[in-house]
Design an enzyme around this catalytic site. Structure first.
Site, short mmCIF file in Angstrom:
data_model
loop_
_atom_site.label_atom_id
_atom_site.label_comp_id
_atom_site.label_asym_id
_atom_site.label_seq_id
_atom_site.Cartn_x
_atom_site.Cartn_y
_atom_site.Cartn_z
N ASN A 449 26.79 41.40 32.70
CA ASN A 449 28.00 41.90 33.35
C ASN A 449 29.18 41.30 32.59
OD1 ASN A 449 30.08 42.64 35.04
ND2 ASN A 449 29.49 41.26 36.72
N TRP A 450 29.77 42.15 31.76
CA TRP A 450 30.85 41.63 30.90
C TRP A 450 32.15 41.34 31.68
CZ3 TRP A 450 30.85 44.93 25.70
CH2 TRP A 450 29.62 44.72 25.04
N LYS A 451 32.23 41.89 32.84
CA LYS A 451 33.45 41.78 33.68
C LYS A 451 34.68 42.29 32.89
CE LYS A 451 31.36 37.97 36.11
NZ LYS A 451 31.53 36.77 36.87
N HIS A 536 29.61 43.96 43.73
CA HIS A 536 29.80 42.62 43.18
C HIS A 536 30.77 41.84 44.08
CE1 HIS A 536 30.82 39.35 40.47
NE2 HIS A 536 29.68 39.67 39.81
N GLU A 538 33.07 39.88 43.42
CA GLU A 538 34.46 39.91 42.98
C GLU A 538 35.15 41.18 43.45
OE1 GLU A 538 33.72 39.19 38.83
OE2 GLU A 538 33.17 37.12 39.30
N GLU A 608 23.33 37.38 44.36
CA GLU A 608 24.25 36.49 43.67
C GLU A 608 25.00 35.64 44.69
OE1 GLU A 608 25.41 38.32 39.55
OE2 GLU A 608 26.73 39.11 41.12
N GLY A 614 29.96 31.95 38.21
CA GLY A 614 30.99 31.42 37.32
C GLY A 614 31.37 29.98 37.62
N SER A 654 25.55 31.76 37.35
CA SER A 654 25.40 30.69 36.36
C SER A 654 23.99 30.61 35.77
CB SER A 654 25.79 29.34 36.96
OG SER A 654 27.14 29.39 37.38
N GLY A 675 26.62 36.89 33.96
CA GLY A 675 28.04 37.07 33.71
C GLY A 675 28.44 36.40 32.40
N GLY A 676 28.92 35.17 32.51
CA GLY A 676 29.45 34.45 31.35
C GLY A 676 28.50 34.42 30.17
C1 PEP Z 1 28.15 37.71 37.70
O1 PEP Z 1 29.33 37.84 37.56
O2 PEP Z 1 27.47 38.64 38.09
C2 PEP Z 1 27.55 36.43 37.36
C3 PEP Z 1 26.33 36.16 37.71
O3 PEP Z 1 28.30 35.56 36.64
P1 PEP Z 1 27.89 34.18 35.97
O4 PEP Z 1 26.55 34.44 35.30
O5 PEP Z 1 28.92 33.90 35.00
O6 PEP Z 1 27.74 33.22 37.03
#
Ligand code: PEP
Length: 692
Positions: A449-451, A536, A538, A608, A614, A654, A675-676
């Protein structure tokens, strides 16, 4: 059904044994007597008037190949090597041989077909019946070739094939160079030639019938002694035919005559006490003269020690003279029947040593005894003694050089196969255990997930890098990259979606129309994307996406053929309050549990926990597994166990290469939403590799 299968199995393997043993035996006895087989082939060619057109070397090569082929087919059938091909070849072989032997039996142009060399002599009809049995057995093998279990695994078959071919060709060549390993003819070592010619007392002799042709009043008629007419009939002619063979002694055509035919010295040669050498050459014109020096030396040795030396041939005076001219031979020649000479020794010329009429030594011209003027009397040499246990010794050599290596190979192969089987069994048990806990059928996924990261160029570069890496090194799981809308169409152009699927991070809750800034599910689909992330945290948190809005989005996404990665997860407070299960249940019920079971198959759930996204805080593998198992249980409650077992539930929050293996090892965690760590190819690859 089982009984029928067992009977078929037994039948196939009995046929396999019959064919293999017969072929091995008949091939071997032919192969070790290449000259004998060549003589037989020449007999056949002569019968069909082709003998004169086929050169000797062709028949010799054919005889070596024929024996070798039969032997190899027999061994291959025994070991069940290339079962289909070999059983077809055996059938083809028998399909040619059976009609041929029928012709032999009916027309009787040759008395002994030679199928077992000189080892077993069958009548032509016996041979035909034998071939009928073999043909039937070959048909059975051809129909059920796989009914023959292998003695050696496929990967090691080449060793048996190569070793067998080398063994039989080497044996054949050695027997051609020296003499056949085993001598089945009546002139073998130890045979008393004179005794072999005797007819035992009381044995039935051959029977003849005479027919008389007589004439009376211009009419001719045939009579036998039983109905011979009166003297009014005039005798015209008579004919006598043999009606039964009676007892035929093993040696019935041996005679030695002087070259002018004036004297028969058979009896004096065979009755002589002590040693005599017989140099045998059926055809002096075709005899190999390379070793004539050794022959002359033996002749001189005989002269010095008073041992008679007779050279027996069926050649004409010209042939004898020709030999004398090229070798300077001084020994006396005598005449013996050509076939008899060919039967006595398979070498032209060859040497025979008799002691009191008994054969005690036979040598090919390539392997003559080393006797010269310095050599002691024969009694004191190894040549003058009857070889002891030569058959046992020869059999031991075959066992040592051929049978034992194959047995050892088979043993090693079976042991190797058995250990492999045990390992596989253990492995499949492990898989089974795993399967019980975690349906392996379920798709494992790593989704990025590049966001709101990366401009178009950077996004394209990352996607290209991933595309290339994963195409060169295929992943063990499904890989998805979910990108901002602006990247989708460009990336879809080059992405190999069989390896990396493309997804969006959102879509509108409206189908189309005046919704400035929105991107519909249909638009997403039209870029070439296959997935969309919905729900999501966010989007729920920052953009106020309620369960109802998400329900609409999910409906529209599915309607437009997109698969949905539906995110659920509790906040830190909710976790601390122990409400995580209620939260995720409510989120599912609020947006996706309205779907039919069929529609639900297009949903991938991503658990999640908001407190892990994050933040660098990861749920422990145990925490994650616990809630994943719970999510699966509520899916099962809603849609049944089968749908639940097929639903991929990803973990997100994470997740990195370092913790992915532990998380993914849990039975209800089917991958991750990243994500990251999805923004750098190496990091993302590290997580994908956790499935390897
Ligand atoms: C996400 O945004 O779906 C996510 C899991 O982010 P991260 O891996 O950065 O925690």
């Amino acid at each position: 059904m089982h009984a029928r299968k067992a009977i078929t199995g037994i039948l196939v393997n009995v046929c396999r044994l019959v064919i293999s043993l017969t072929f091995i035996f008949s091939g071997y006895v032919k192969a070790i007597d290449p000259l004998g087989t060549q003589y037989k082939l020449q007999d056949y060619l002569n019968v069909v008037q082709l003998g004169q057109y086929v050169p000797d070397y062709i028949t010799l090569v054919a005889s070596v190949l024929l024996g070798g082929l039969e032997f190899c087919l027999g061994v291959f059938i025994l070991f069940a090597i290339h079962r289909r091909l070999v059983s077809r070849l055996v059938l083809l072989f028998m399909a040619i041989m059976t009609p041929l032997t029928l012709w032999l039996a009916v027309a009787n142009p040759i008395k002994d077909c030679g199928c077992f060399g000189d080892a077993v002599i069958l009548t032509n009809w016996e041979t035909f019946y034998k071939n009928i049995v073999l043909l039937a057995a070959a048909i059975v093998l051809c129909v059920k070739p796989l009914g023959m279990p292998r003695f050696i695994s496929r990967s090691n078959q080449w060793i048996v094939v190569t070793y067998t071919i080398i063994f039989i060709l080497f044996s054949s060549s050695m027997c051609l160079y020296t003499l056949p390993t085993f001598d089945f003819r009546p002139y073998h070592i130890g045979a008393n030639i004179k005794k072999g010619m005797e007819i035992p007392e009381g044995a039935k002799g051959p029977e003849f019938e005479t027919t008389f042709i007589l004439e009376k009043n211009g009419q001719r008629k045939e009579f036998t002694l039983d109905n011979y007419p009166d003297s009014t009939w005039t005798f015209i002619d008579s004919k006598t035919v043999q009606i039964s063979e009676g007892y035929v002694p093993p040696i019935h055509d041996f005679s030695i005559q002087t070259t002018d035919g004036s004297e028969d010295i058979t009896d004096s040669v065979l009755s002589r006490r002590g040693y005599s050498f017989l140099l045998i050459s059926p055809h002096l014109e075709k005899a190999d003269d390379t070793n004539f020096g050794d022959i002359d030396q033996i002749y001189e040795y005989c002269q010095n020690n008073n041992y008679p030396f007779y050279a027996l041939t069926a050649s004409t005076d010209e042939g004898i003279q020709h030999w004398r001219d090229i070798t300077g031979a001084e020994y006396q020649f005598y005449l013996t029947d050509e076939t008899t000479l060919k039967t006595i020794i398979r070498s032209n010329p060859g040497l025979l040593l008799l002691k009191d009429g008994v054969v005690i030594g036979k040598w090919s011209h390539n392997d003559l005894p080393q006797l010269n003027d310095q050599s002691p009397k024969l009694e004191r040499t190894e040549y003058g003694q009857m070889p002891q246990n030569s058959v046992t010794c020869k059999i031991s050599k075959i066992v040592l050089w051929y049978i034992l290596p194959l047995l050892l190979l088979t043993f090693a192969d079976r042991t190797w196969k058995f250990t492999k089987w045990i390992k596989e069994k253990e492995h499949s048990n492990k898989i089974y255990q795993l399967f019980k806990r975690k349906k392996n059928m379920r798709k494992k996924i790593v989704a990025g997930n590049w966001k709101m990261n990366m401009n178009l160029q950077d996004g394209i570069a990352l996607a290209k890098e991933l595309n290339e890496t994963l195409n060169n090194n295929k992943p063990n799981c499904g890989v998805i990259i979910c990108t901002p809308f602006i990247h989708l169409a460009s990336i879809a152009q080059f992405l190999n979606q069989d390896v990396i699927a493309l997804g969006a991070e959102n879509c509108a809750d409206k189908e189309k129309g005046a919704f400035t800034g929105e991107v519909s599910a249909e638009m997403v689909k039209s870029t070439g994307a296959q997935y969309v992330i919905l729900g999501h945290s966010e989007r729920r948190g920052y953009y106020g996406e309620t369960p109802e809005i998400l329900k609409e989005k999910v409906q529209l996404a599915l309607k437009n053929g997109l698969k949905v990665i539906f995110c659920i997860g509790e906040s830190l407070e909710e976790r601390e309050a122990g409400k995580q299960n209620d939260v995720v249940k409510a989120e599912l019920e609020g947006s996706v549990f309205n779907l039919t079971a069929e529609e639900f198959k297009n949903i991938v759930i991503a658990y999640e926990p908001i407190w892990a996204i994050g933040t660098g805080k990861t749920a422990t593998a145990e925490q994650a597994e616990e809630i994943h198992a719970y999510i699966r249980s509520i899916v099962a409650e809603k849609y049944g166990k089968e749908v639940a077992e097929d639903t991929s539930i990803l973990y997100g929050g994470s997740c990195k290469a370092s913790n992915a293996p532990e998380l993914f090892a849990k039975p209800d965690i089917d991958g991750g939403l990243i994500g990251g760590a999805s923004l750098k190819a190496a990091d993302f690859m590290g997580i994908i590799d956790a499935w390897k």
